[in-house]
Design an enzyme around this catalytic site. Sequence first.
Site, mmCIF file in Angstrom:
data_model
loop_
_atom_site.group_PDB
_atom_site.id
_atom_site.type_symbol
_atom_site.label_atom_id
_atom_site.label_comp_id
_atom_site.label_asym_id
_atom_site.label_seq_id
_atom_site.Cartn_x
_atom_site.Cartn_y
_atom_site.Cartn_z
ATOM 1 N N LYS A 119 0.752 -9.117 -16.584
ATOM 2 C CA LYS A 119 -0.387 -9.573 -15.760
ATOM 3 C C LYS A 119 -1.347 -8.433 -15.457
ATOM 4 O O LYS A 119 -0.957 -7.270 -15.466
ATOM 5 C CB LYS A 119 0.139 -10.201 -14.464
ATOM 6 C CG LYS A 119 0.283 -9.260 -13.277
ATOM 7 C CD LYS A 119 0.612 -9.956 -11.959
ATOM 8 C CE LYS A 119 0.734 -8.918 -10.850
ATOM 9 N NZ LYS A 119 1.374 -9.345 -9.627
ATOM 10 N N GLN A 135 0.876 -1.185 0.000
ATOM 11 C CA GLN A 135 0.000 0.000 0.000
ATOM 12 C C GLN A 135 0.909 1.230 0.000
ATOM 13 O O GLN A 135 1.020 1.948 0.989
ATOM 14 C CB GLN A 135 -0.893 -0.004 1.229
ATOM 15 C CG GLN A 135 -1.896 -1.151 1.256
ATOM 16 C CD GLN A 135 -2.882 -0.989 2.396
ATOM 17 O OE1 GLN A 135 -3.513 0.044 2.560
ATOM 18 N NE2 GLN A 135 -2.994 -2.028 3.213
#
Length: 306
Positions: free
Chosen positions: A193, A96
Amino acid sequence: MKIKIFSGSSVLKLSRKISKYLYTELSDVNIGKFSDGETNINIKDSVRGKDVFVIQSTCFPVNDHLMELVLMIDSLYRASARRITAVIPYFGYARQDRKTGSTKTPIAAKIVADILSVVGTNRVLTVDLHTEQIQGFFNIPIENISGSEVILEDIRSKKLYDPIIVSPDIGGITRARTIAKLFGNIEIAVSDKNRPRVNTSKTLQIIGNVKDRDCIIVDDIVDTGSTLCSTAEMLKKKGALKVIAYATHPVFSGDSLEKINNSFIDEMIVCDTIPISKKIKGFKNVRYLTTSFILSESIKKISCEM
Ligand code: R5P
């Protein structure tokens, strides 16, 4: 060396290895819980004027381990330690590290950096931080050592056919390049991805030629295992021979180990920045390498100011 080493409860085995390597004993601390769940810390050794190292990974249960770490540092600061280094083999909350899109999200990695500074940490030592930029969240010196040395030694011990290093996402290209270069300037491939949902990753394509080659995927974290499993599946579809996956930090949440066991990954190797020796019992294709040597050497250098 006039150092004191304390261990939090998350990485006792690793801390013991480090203290043994440094010819010292772990210092005494009582870590417990009050009946309401609050963390209770009691430092038993004298630390006045000492160069103190506190080893703790902020892995599951992340908040408890983080709280243990900051309360230990606060106690040491108030007990007049000369310098306090937080040794955080696995730095939780690192993913984060930015606001995502237009959503109202915190930058949790920055908050953790602030808390560590506020309680009196003088320096941080960590391994394979999720992104290098997190170092800028700290106003104190931070050393981010690489697990590559440990991983490379293991790769070198293998018999590989025309090997290629694979980054499981765009963010991991630098790591893959570093290892490929140190391994003898071999080629790299990259998995493109995306994440259709939280905790789910889908490999869209492989950039690079992996046909009839042994593929070595290198990542910093294995959490749900989704990234590695979908990369391995696509590699095999594209004609890869063996697929060996390395990740420094084995978060291994949920049923990730079962998933990896039933995937196209032939071998999964991780480091001991998060303790997993009990968890991986019965999973024959998963093993771990120790980071005790690289951490001990760094502690030695910090303490001798080398
Ligand atoms: C992502 O940027 C990281 O480098 C890892 O690839 C990711 O955290 C792995 O997570 P999971 O195992 O849940 O796919």
